[in-house]
Design a protein around this motif. Structure first.
Motif: not given
Lengths: 377, 140
Positions: B102-113
């Motif tokens: 239930d998270r926005d994983y693409t945005s999460g990954w972009l933040v991490l990247a």
């Protein structure tokens, strides 16, 4: 073009100096995963020669959260460990006599088994925690069996390499003034950093205060009544049976039995307990449950203390439709037939009209949509 | 030596028990074998060669000051991306259960990247200044 040989890998980042440092950390991760995994499989055994403890209530939650966080953090460790020894894959046997060839072949076979089983465990475990099953084998059976293979070949590997590890750890890593890419210390620090980031980015599904930083966690922790759901009423196909007006919980012991409607259950003495739901997939969350103590219900049919209870759900199929609530759990004061969560009537996806909740138990055994409690003779 | 032999024997016994469990309890052994062999082959035959190639390209094209930070970035972001494949792809998502994935994983990954990229650039700049200062003192 020829096949590269070990000598072609000139980087100082390959070799035993780093393997002997990353290896033990990876070994500790695998040991934690193995022990917590064995514990979980034992907790799910219907018959337990040594009763599984009911306290601490958060024990299962802690061990299974640890299982998944450690397994996740092991991914960078395994990748770097295999990187440090990769040139050995291209080793050619030194001599051509039969004995040497045989020993070499056996050693390489054991390494192949170790690598294949380790990669298998991490890949299937990560997919399972996200409820993704791109295979046709049973995850539970295969992950468990392959874990024995992996840890067995790991113990053998430690036996073979113990002397090398001791020798390497006696020599400190030297400082490198101007490494062409990364120094050995640099790669080692990057590895620890990657393992830490992997853990932080995913652990929020079992550690509530990490929810905001765990951008890659399988669950944010939200849901109906602030609690995630593993299997919905729709997926279990229980909605008609669970919402039928004639629902009643049947409790039996030999030829004695009582049937209690939800109103009748609500009229009994209500208890409130703070207990976690901790799933085998690694996520967990705490809830405030209100309902009737299971022991109070068992007393109504004259069940002696220590009796095992077969718990049946309204679900028509599924491996956990029928489970066993061992005597120790049935007699624990905190074990409830829960009717409410967080002060509100239980949501359908959380097991309305009534569900079982007990301390220190796998989530799959916290049966939802209760139908019958049958005391075993 | 005795300890090592003991460990060896224990390890072989545990692995044999695992094989026995697999053969007697698992009905789809072909699929298990495919996944076992497939994982090792993909790692040894695809992932490592790709990283080796990447390393070769970076060591030729990147200035020295950027190489170390880029390698750290690759270790962190590469391994975390790999282990996040099941959530990034949302392969297990189910319409009846909005509490799962239930998270926005693409945005999460972009933040991490993004954080990793900022770290790599900052470390590169620091190293460039340090090298520059080093050569100044030497020439002065």
């Amino acid at each position: 073009m020829r096949v590269p040989a070990p000598e072609d890998f000139t980087s100082r980042l390959h070799g035993p100096a780093l393997a002997a440092r990353v290896g033990p950390a990876l070994g500790v991760c695998f040991a934690i995963c193995f022990l917590t995994g064995l514990l979980s499989h034992y907790a799910q055994e219907p018959s337990q020669p040594i009763p599984f403890p009911t306290s601490p209530a958060w024990g299962y939650r802690l061990t299974q959260g640890l299982h998944v966080v450690t397994g996740t953090a092991a991914v960078p460790l395994l990748l770097v460990k295999l990187w440090t020894v990769y040139p050995r894959l291209l080793d050619r046997p030194g001599r051509l006599d039969v004995r040497h060839l045989l020993v070499t072949a056996l050693e390489r076979l054991s390494i192949l088994v170790l690598v294949a089983s380790a990669v298998f465990l991490l890949a299937t475990g990560l997919a399972n925690s996200a409820q993704w099953y791109p295979w046709s084998f049973s995850f539970r059976t295969s992950h468990y069996a392959v874990a024995w293979v992996a840890v067995g070949s790991l113990v053998l590997h430690v036996g073979v390499k113990l002397a090398v590890v001791r020798e390497e750890l006696r020599r400190p890593l030297e400082r490198e003034e101007r490494p062409s890419v990364l120094s050995r210390r640099g790669l080692l620090r990057s590895t620890w950093l990657a393992a830490g980031v992997a853990a932080l980015a995913t652990a929020g599904q079992s550690v509530p205060w990490l929810r905001d930083v765990s951008v890659l966690g399988v669950r944010s922790g939200g849901g109906p009544q602030d609690l995630p759901v593993n299997k919905s009423a729709a997926a279990a196909r229980v909605t008609p049976a669970a919402t039928a007006p004639g629902w009643a919980l049947t409790v039996t012991h030999g030829d004695r039995s009582v049937r209690l409607t939800r109103e009748e259950l609500l009229a009994l003495e209500q208890r409130t307990e703070e207990l976690p739901i901790a799933c085998v997939e690694g996520w967990s969350a705490s809830g405030t449950w209100t309902g009737v103590r299971v022991r109070d219900l068992l007393d109504r049919v004259g069940a002696p203390r220590g009796s095992d209870v077969v718990v049946r759900s309204l679900q028509e199929s599924g491996p956990f439709r029928t489970t066993v609530l061992q005597g120790g759990f049935a007699d624990d004061d905190r074990t409830l037939v829960a009717l409410a969560l967080g002060g509100e009537p239980l949501a359908l996806d959380h097991g309305y009209p009534a569900r079982l909740i007990a301390p220190n138990r796998p989530g799959v055994l916290q049966t939802k949509w209760l139908d019958r409690l049958e005391v075993q003779a | 030596m005795t300890a090592r032999l003991g460990l060896g024997a224990l390890g072989v016994a545990m692995a044999a028990y695992g094989v026995w469990l697999l053969v007697t309890r698992e009905s789809d052994l072909v699929d298990v074998a495919t996944w076992l062999v497939g994982g090792a082959v993909l790692h040894d035959g695809v992932l490592v060669p790709v990283v080796l190639l990447l390393g070769l390209v970076c060591s030729r094209w990147l200035p020295w000051a950027a190489r170390g930070p880029a390698a750290v970035g690759l270790v962190v972001l590469g391994s975390v991306t790999l282990l996040a494949v099941p959530v990034l792809g949302r392969f297990g998502a189910r319409e009846d259960n909005p509490t799962l994935l239930d998270r926005d994983y693409t945005s999460g990954w972009l933040v991490l990247a993004g954080l990793v990229a900022v770290g790599v650039v900052a470390a590169t700049l620091v190293r460039m200044r340090r090298v520059g200062r080093g050569s100044n003192t030497r020439s002065g």
